[in-house]
Scaffold this motif. Structure first.
Motif, short mmCIF file in Angstrom:
data_model
loop_
_atom_site.label_atom_id
_atom_site.label_comp_id
_atom_site.label_asym_id
_atom_site.label_seq_id
_atom_site.Cartn_x
_atom_site.Cartn_y
_atom_site.Cartn_z
N LEU A 95 1.00 -1.16 0.07
CA LEU A 95 0.21 0.10 0.00
C LEU A 95 0.87 1.23 -0.05
O LEU A 95 0.68 2.23 -0.75
CB LEU A 95 -1.01 -0.14 1.26
CG LEU A 95 -1.92 1.11 1.49
CD1 LEU A 95 -2.55 1.60 0.12
CD2 LEU A 95 -2.71 1.18 2.73
N ILE A 96 1.91 1.23 0.94
CA ILE A 96 2.81 2.32 0.97
C ILE A 96 3.21 2.73 -0.37
O ILE A 96 3.64 3.63 -0.99
CB ILE A 96 3.85 2.34 2.13
CG1 ILE A 96 3.30 2.38 3.27
CG2 ILE A 96 4.88 3.29 1.88
CD1 ILE A 96 4.27 1.96 4.58
N ALA A 97 3.87 1.56 -1.17
CA ALA A 97 4.47 1.55 -2.34
C ALA A 97 3.60 2.00 -3.30
O ALA A 97 4.10 2.78 -4.19
CB ALA A 97 5.32 0.14 -2.79
N LEU B 264 8.32 10.84 -1.05
CA LEU B 264 8.55 10.30 0.17
C LEU B 264 9.17 11.36 0.74
O LEU B 264 8.97 11.89 2.06
CB LEU B 264 9.41 9.21 0.52
CG LEU B 264 9.51 8.64 1.84
CD1 LEU B 264 8.25 8.56 2.37
CD2 LEU B 264 10.12 7.40 1.70
N GLY B 265 10.09 12.33 0.22
CA GLY B 265 10.95 13.33 0.94
C GLY B 265 9.90 14.45 1.02
O GLY B 265 10.06 15.07 2.13
N GLY C 84 -6.44 -4.32 2.13
CA GLY C 84 -6.69 -4.68 1.01
C GLY C 84 -7.29 -3.75 -0.18
O GLY C 84 -7.24 -3.85 -1.18
N GLY C 85 -8.59 -3.47 0.43
CA GLY C 85 -9.56 -2.46 -0.30
C GLY C 85 -8.66 -1.27 -0.81
O GLY C 85 -8.72 -0.64 -1.70
N ALA C 86 -7.78 -0.52 0.24
CA ALA C 86 -7.08 0.62 -0.02
C ALA C 86 -6.19 0.11 -1.09
O ALA C 86 -5.96 1.11 -1.82
CB ALA C 86 -6.49 1.11 1.09
N LEU C 87 -5.48 -0.81 -1.13
CA LEU C 87 -4.65 -1.18 -2.06
C LEU C 87 -5.16 -1.28 -3.39
O LEU C 87 -4.55 -0.74 -4.49
CB LEU C 87 -3.66 -2.52 -1.66
CG LEU C 87 -2.76 -3.00 -2.65
CD1 LEU C 87 -1.57 -1.95 -2.99
CD2 LEU C 87 -2.28 -4.38 -2.19
N LEU C 88 -6.12 -2.16 -3.34
CA LEU C 88 -6.95 -2.29 -4.72
C LEU C 88 -7.11 -0.97 -5.42
O LEU C 88 -7.11 -0.83 -6.62
CB LEU C 88 -8.13 -3.29 -4.48
CG LEU C 88 -8.61 -3.52 -5.86
CD1 LEU C 88 -8.07 -4.29 -7.03
CD2 LEU C 88 -9.97 -4.43 -5.28
N LEU C 89 -7.74 -0.04 -4.75
CA LEU C 89 -8.50 1.08 -5.34
C LEU C 89 -7.37 2.03 -5.70
O LEU C 89 -7.46 2.75 -6.79
CB LEU C 89 -9.38 1.68 -4.47
CG LEU C 89 -10.69 2.49 -5.07
CD1 LEU C 89 -11.36 1.55 -6.23
CD2 LEU C 89 -11.52 3.31 -4.00
N THR C 90 -6.24 1.95 -4.90
CA THR C 90 -5.10 2.87 -5.13
C THR C 90 -4.77 2.47 -6.54
O THR C 90 -4.29 3.21 -7.22
CB THR C 90 -3.95 2.85 -4.10
OG1 THR C 90 -4.67 3.26 -2.83
CG2 THR C 90 -2.62 3.73 -4.50
#
Length: 355
Positions: free
Chosen positions: A27-29, A48-49, A305-311
């Protein structure tokens, strides 16, 4: 606890930790890559900076382009934040729907809550309603989404049980009625209203603003907190209504409360992102296949998982077609539709047919 039980518990704990770590890192990536992708490209380390600089940590370089930092904070970060919040909310709402209806086929889009919420939002758009101020669209979406859910719940109950086939068929009917309502509102509205209604039907995160993020963030947080609090009772409900009642669970009160929570999550999501289907079906089922039936870890896994999928879906919507922003709801439906077909056949095979 026997040695074999302790070994099984430790393996499950290790599996849970690994899954949470993988989802969190992914998710962060995805957030860093998504925020840096666009006409003005910003490398992930500079993204990230920029984030770290806002909290007083100057470890990594700031965006080298003169407009890079402004672009990130004015356009990219609000959109990525909205994608993560809406994805988490939809996935957890799907998990709650599957828990209270007792089957893996329940999902806010499948049973009509999304189309009901879109009708409420459409009414606010076409008639310019402002009775609740800036919250009018979200509140009307919540009310109509709740109404659609209550109708489906009432119609799918028979002899104290929820019938899967009736659930799906009632959802189809509610979706049809919602579609007719949206079509009527499209006919009645002016050009600007029609464009906004098309947005609700296709789903999009374009134009997301920090003001919208600040509205939806506490709503999603409240929904997640309610899901965590109810997790143990949902585990007991999975044992059967009679067993749950014997263990002290007020089944109907639990169901009604969770229906309100789902309507809140989906209503807020639809109000700001339009109809985005199948996130609440695909993610909870996949997480359950990995972690098992316990709802406490499932809430966390589904949210991540939902946050990752929609991102990732939003990133694809912005990049698959050059110089265009594809409807994100179309992309999730392309993934979720075949998955739902597989799940329907799998459930039918396990139950030996619907007859």
């Amino acid at each position: 606890m026997t040695p074999s039980n302790r070994t099984s518990a430790s393996r499950h704990a290790a599996k849970t930790t690994i899954l949470f770590t993988v989802l969190g890192v992914a998710l962060i990536a995805s957030i860093l890559v998504s925020a840096g992708t666009g006409q003005l490209g910003v490398p992930p380390q500079e993204v990230l900076g920029s984030l770290l600089h806002r909290i007083g940590i100057d470890w990594l370089p700031m965006p080298s382009h003169p407009a890079g930092d402004q672009t990130l904070w004015a356009i990219r970060f609000p959109r990525v934040s909205m994608a993560a919040l809406v994805g988490a909310g939809l996935a957890v709402s799907g998990l709650l729907m599957q828990a209270i209806f007792g089957n893996p086929l329940a999902e806010p889009g499948v049973i009509g809550i999304s189309s009901g919420a879109a009708v409420g939002a459409g009414l606010a758009i076409v008639f310019g309603l402002t009775i609740f101020g800036e919250w009018t669209t979200a509140i009307l979406a919540f009310i109509f989404g709740l109404g659609a859910t209550l109708i489906v719940y009432a119609m799918s109950r028979a002899d104290g049980k929820t019938e899967v086939v009736t659930l799906v068929l009632t959802g189809i009917a509610v979706n049809a009625i919602g579609g007719a309502g949206i079509a009527l509102l499209t006919f009645l509205g002016d050009t600007q209203s029609r464009e906004q209604i098309v947005f609700w039907q296709l789903g999009s995160l374009a134009g997301s603003r920090w003001s919208q993020v600040l509205i939806i963030a506490p709503i999603i947080a409240i929904g997640l907190l309610a899901a965590y609090i109810a997790a143990h009772k949902l585990d007991l409900l999975a044992l059967g209504e009679r067993n749950a009642r014997h263990l002290g669970v007020n089944v109907e009160a639990l169901r009604i409360t969770m229906i309100f929570v789902v309507a809140l999550l989906v209503g807020a999501s639809v109000a700001f992102a339009g109809i985005i289907s199948f996130v609440g079906l695909v993610i909870p089922h996949l997480m359950r296949m990995v972690l098992g039936p316990a709802h406490l870890p499932l809430v966390t896994a589904s949210a991540l998982g939902g946050a990752l999928l929609l991102t990732l879906a939003d990133l694809a919507a912005r990049t698959l077609v050059p110089m265009a922003d594809m409807p994100i709801g179309m992309l999730t439906a392309l993934v979720g539709g075949p998955f739902f077909f597989w799940l329907l056949r799998r459930t039918r095979k396990r139950s030996g047919g619907w007859g």
